[in-house]
Design an enzyme around this catalytic site. Structure first.
Site, PDB file in Angstrom:
ATOM      1  N   ILE A   1     -30.876  14.315 -46.907  1.00  0.00           N
ATOM      2  CA  ILE A   1     -32.120  13.724 -46.390  1.00  0.00           C
ATOM      3  C   ILE A   1     -33.278  13.926 -47.366  1.00  0.00           C
ATOM      4  CG2 ILE A   1     -33.037  15.722 -45.118  1.00  0.00           C
ATOM      5  CD1 ILE A   1     -33.435  13.773 -42.734  1.00  0.00           C
TER       6      ILE A   1
ATOM      7  N   HIS B   1     -21.293  23.631 -46.871  1.00  0.00           N
ATOM      8  CA  HIS B   1     -21.422  22.303 -47.474  1.00  0.00           C
ATOM      9  C   HIS B   1     -21.464  22.419 -48.983  1.00  0.00           C
ATOM     10  CE1 HIS B   1     -25.407  23.899 -46.424  1.00  0.00           C
ATOM     11  NE2 HIS B   1     -25.829  23.364 -47.564  1.00  0.00           N
TER      12      HIS B   1
HETATM   13  P1  5GP Z   1     -28.641  24.392 -48.302  1.00  0.00           P
HETATM   14  O1  5GP Z   1     -29.921  24.920 -48.827  1.00  0.00           O
HETATM   15  O2  5GP Z   1     -28.288  24.942 -46.923  1.00  0.00           O
HETATM   16  O3  5GP Z   1     -27.496  24.539 -49.287  1.00  0.00           O
HETATM   17  O4  5GP Z   1     -28.842  22.841 -48.170  1.00  0.00           O
HETATM   18  C1  5GP Z   1     -29.024  22.160 -46.962  1.00  0.00           C
HETATM   19  C2  5GP Z   1     -29.289  20.722 -47.305  1.00  0.00           C
HETATM   20  O5  5GP Z   1     -29.204  19.972 -46.109  1.00  0.00           O
HETATM   21  C3  5GP Z   1     -30.671  20.476 -47.896  1.00  0.00           C
HETATM   22  O6  5GP Z   1     -30.529  19.872 -49.184  1.00  0.00           O
HETATM   23  C4  5GP Z   1     -31.342  19.556 -46.878  1.00  0.00           C
HETATM   24  O7  5GP Z   1     -32.168  18.578 -47.484  1.00  0.00           O
HETATM   25  C5  5GP Z   1     -30.162  18.934 -46.155  1.00  0.00           C
HETATM   26  N1  5GP Z   1     -30.425  18.568 -44.786  1.00  0.00           N
HETATM   27  C6  5GP Z   1     -31.007  19.361 -43.841  1.00  0.00           C
HETATM   28  N2  5GP Z   1     -31.081  18.702 -42.667  1.00  0.00           N
HETATM   29  C7  5GP Z   1     -30.529  17.472 -42.884  1.00  0.00           C
HETATM   30  C8  5GP Z   1     -30.315  16.345 -42.036  1.00  0.00           C
HETATM   31  O8  5GP Z   1     -30.645  16.325 -40.859  1.00  0.00           O
HETATM   32  N3  5GP Z   1     -29.723  15.258 -42.600  1.00  0.00           N
HETATM   33  C9  5GP Z   1     -29.334  15.234 -43.912  1.00  0.00           C
HETATM   34  N4  5GP Z   1     -28.749  14.124 -44.357  1.00  0.00           N
HETATM   35  N5  5GP Z   1     -29.522  16.290 -44.737  1.00  0.00           N
HETATM   36  C10 5GP Z   1     -30.104  17.400 -44.226  1.00  0.00           C
END
Ligand code: 5GP
Length: 119
Positions: free
Chosen positions: A32, A101
């Site tokens: 997103i 992820h």
């Molecule tokens: P982390 O920091 O946990 O590795 O990354 C989480 C990722 O999830 C971030 O890059 C953030 O932009 C993405 N993200 C968080 N909420 C959403 C959402 O509701 N939809 C999408 N498509 N991405 C999300």
């Protein structure tokens, strides 16, 4: 049972997301808040909270995430120039969403591998 995140709702298509791939094992959708021209998240459909929670039982799913990453990189046209795969774990890793992820980032040079905290 680990607590579900927004990603479980995306897998079940209860929340909108730009899903670019889905099968019985993994789902991939555009981030997103993209940090590069291509920024796709590849996640196991099974809720695994962090890398710390991966077990031998998950080996096939984790391997499949790489197969899907390579396929999507080819489809995005970034395979030859290259790209970066990132999996963050817990606070020092910068993990925000607690559903394992893999970030697929590409479409521009990705720079240094690791930023220092002041960057
Ligand atoms: P982390 O920091 O946990 O590795 O990354 C989480 C990722 O999830 C971030 O890059 C953030 O932009 C993405 N993200 C968080 N909420 C959403 C959402 O509701 N939809 C999408 N498509 N991405 C999300």
């Amino acid at each position: 049972m680990p607590e579900e995140t927004i990603f479980s709702k995306i897998i079940r298509r209860e929340l909108p997301a730009d899903i670019v791939f889905q099968d019985d094992t993994v789902t991939a959708f555009r981030d997103i808040s993209p940090q590069a021209p291509t920024h796709i998240l590849i996640i196991p459909n099974k809720l695994i909270t962090t890398v710390n929670d991966v077990t031998e039982e998950d080996e096939a799913a984790i391997g499949h995430m790489f197969v899907v990453a390579a396929k999507l990189a080819r489809e995005e046209g970034i395979a030859e120039d290259g790209y970066r795969l990132i999996v963050n774990c817990n606070s020092h890793g910068g993990q925000i969403v607690f559903h394992l992820h893999m970030h697929l980032l590409g479409g521009r040079p990705m720079g240094r591998m690791v930023a220092r905290p002041r960057d």
